[in-house]
Motif scaffolding. Structure first.
Motif, PDB file in Angstrom:
ATOM      1  N   ASP A 162       0.800  -1.225   0.066  1.00 48.80           N
ATOM      2  CA  ASP A 162      -0.014   0.092  -0.077  1.00 48.80           C
ATOM      3  C   ASP A 162       0.787   1.280  -0.040  1.00 48.80           C
ATOM      4  O   ASP A 162       0.510   2.300  -0.614  1.00 48.80           O
ATOM      5  N   VAL A 163       2.165   1.086   0.506  1.00 47.23           N
ATOM      6  CA  VAL A 163       2.808   2.381   0.521  1.00 47.23           C
ATOM      7  C   VAL A 163       3.361   2.859  -0.763  1.00 47.23           C
ATOM      8  O   VAL A 163       3.111   3.678  -1.117  1.00 47.23           O
ATOM      9  N   GLU A 164       3.847   1.665  -1.515  1.00 50.70           N
ATOM     10  CA  GLU A 164       4.383   1.893  -2.863  1.00 50.70           C
ATOM     11  C   GLU A 164       3.238   2.302  -3.800  1.00 50.70           C
ATOM     12  O   GLU A 164       3.411   3.103  -4.537  1.00 50.70           O
ATOM     13  N   LEU A 165       1.985   1.674  -3.537  1.00 49.67           N
ATOM     14  CA  LEU A 165       0.746   2.168  -4.265  1.00 49.67           C
ATOM     15  C   LEU A 165       0.529   3.642  -4.097  1.00 49.67           C
ATOM     16  O   LEU A 165       0.105   4.357  -5.024  1.00 49.67           O
ATOM     17  N   ALA A 166       0.436   3.926  -2.772  1.00 46.08           N
ATOM     18  CA  ALA A 166       0.263   5.603  -2.279  1.00 46.08           C
ATOM     19  C   ALA A 166       1.366   6.667  -3.305  1.00 46.08           C
ATOM     20  O   ALA A 166       1.088   7.404  -3.808  1.00 46.08           O
ATOM     21  N   LEU A 167       2.437   6.084  -3.285  1.00 46.08           N
ATOM     22  CA  LEU A 167       3.442   6.848  -4.074  1.00 46.08           C
ATOM     23  C   LEU A 167       3.376   6.754  -5.430  1.00 46.08           C
ATOM     24  O   LEU A 167       3.549   7.654  -6.139  1.00 46.08           O
ATOM     25  N   TYR A 168       2.917   5.639  -5.965  1.00 48.48           N
ATOM     26  CA  TYR A 168       2.579   5.351  -7.245  1.00 48.48           C
ATOM     27  C   TYR A 168       1.322   6.448  -7.674  1.00 48.48           C
ATOM     28  O   TYR A 168       1.555   7.260  -8.697  1.00 48.48           O
ATOM     29  N   ALA A 169       0.247   6.378  -6.923  1.00 51.14           N
ATOM     30  CA  ALA A 169      -0.814   7.384  -7.188  1.00 51.14           C
ATOM     31  C   ALA A 169      -0.404   9.048  -7.036  1.00 51.14           C
ATOM     32  O   ALA A 169      -0.599   9.754  -7.668  1.00 51.14           O
ATOM     33  N   GLU A 170       0.705   9.236  -6.170  1.00 52.59           N
ATOM     34  CA  GLU A 170       1.322  10.601  -6.179  1.00 52.59           C
ATOM     35  C   GLU A 170       1.656  10.921  -7.246  1.00 52.59           C
ATOM     36  O   GLU A 170       1.628  11.753  -8.035  1.00 52.59           O
ATOM     37  N   ARG A 171       2.797  10.124  -7.842  1.00 47.40           N
ATOM     38  CA  ARG A 171       3.497  10.377  -9.309  1.00 47.40           C
ATOM     39  C   ARG A 171       2.603  10.344 -10.309  1.00 47.40           C
ATOM     40  O   ARG A 171       2.798  11.357 -11.008  1.00 47.40           O
ATOM     41  N   HIS A 172       1.493   9.493 -10.295  1.00 44.50           N
ATOM     42  CA  HIS A 172       0.530   9.518 -11.400  1.00 44.50           C
ATOM     43  C   HIS A 172      -0.231  10.840 -11.610  1.00 44.50           C
ATOM     44  O   HIS A 172      -0.477  11.422 -12.702  1.00 44.50           O
ATOM     45  N   ALA A 173      -0.636  11.365 -10.292  1.00 44.28           N
ATOM     46  CA  ALA A 173      -1.228  12.615 -10.213  1.00 44.28           C
ATOM     47  C   ALA A 173      -0.380  13.672 -10.818  1.00 44.28           C
ATOM     48  O   ALA A 173      -1.054  14.743 -11.125  1.00 44.28           O
TER      49      ALA A 173
END
Length: 219
Positions: A202-213
């Motif tokens: 979930d931590v990597e997923l949150a970082l992915y979402a931030e980069r994607h945004a």
């Protein structure tokens, strides 16, 4: 002058008040109702007679009780002629294409200029499709890359709902309650999301979402 009756569906009072203040500058637009949750929005629309009593609904994506895109689908099923303008703080490239595919008459970021907000309401209320420059770019990118979607773009509608809630810090149990799903079903969606986004937790997923945004559209 025909008055355009509008319902605002957003769970933040300050946002609703801000929208009402913006729309108050347009003499042909009247906010006749507001609601905070997905179920309440559907109930208010029904009480007002759907498209018979409303010119358009302004609908937030992130709602308690029922996801905004689920509410959009329910509205379009019950009142196909009722225009729904989606409002969000999320970038157009993340949600605009999904919303329009589900029947939204437009997508507008909450940070949009007041004149654009009024223009968008008038456009959808008259039966048109409101497409901002950013949304047009997102649509063009989606069409151009439809054959090789990857990452968040490859997620199904339900997977994307779970993705958004996971990256908002919700637990599997909380997501299950909000979406009406069993916890093991949410866990299955979570595994699919991790696989499609090439993340491990979930931590990597949150970082992915931030980069994607933050990434430029089409990147």
């Amino acid at each position: 002058m025909a008055l355009l009756n509008i319902l605002i569906g957003d769970d933040h009072r300050i946002v609703r008040e801000g929208l009402k203040q913006v729309l108050a500058d347009a003499p042909d637009i009247s906010v006749v109702a507001e609601a905070e949750t997905g179920p309440d929005i559907l109930a208010r629309v029904e009480a007002l007679g759907g498209s018979a009593g409303l010119a358009a609904v302004l609908l937030d994506i992130a709602l308690p009780g029922r996801d905004g895109m689920d509410v959009l689908q329910a509205l379009k099923k019950a009142w196909p002629q009722l225009p729904v303008l989606m409002l969000s703080t999320y970038p157009e490239k993340q949600y605009a294409v999904r919303c329009i595919k589900l029947g939204a008459a437009g997508y507008l970021n909450k940070s949009a200029h007041p004149d654009d907000m009024i223009a968008a309401v008038r456009k959808v209320a008259s039966g048109g499709l409101y497409v901002s420059a950013a949304t047009a770019e997102a649509l063009a990118s989606a069409v151009g890359g439809s054959g090789g979607r990857s990452g968040a773009e490859a997620l199904s509608h339900r997977e994307h709902q779970v993705f958004r809630l996971l990256t908002a810090g919700k637990s599997v149990g909380e997501i299950g309650t909000q979406l009406g799903l069993a916890s093991n079903t949410v866990s299955t969606y979570r595994l699919r999301i991790l696989e499609k986004t090439a993340t491990k937790n979930d931590v990597e997923l949150a970082l992915y979402a931030e980069r994607h945004a933050k990434a430029p559209a089409g990147a």
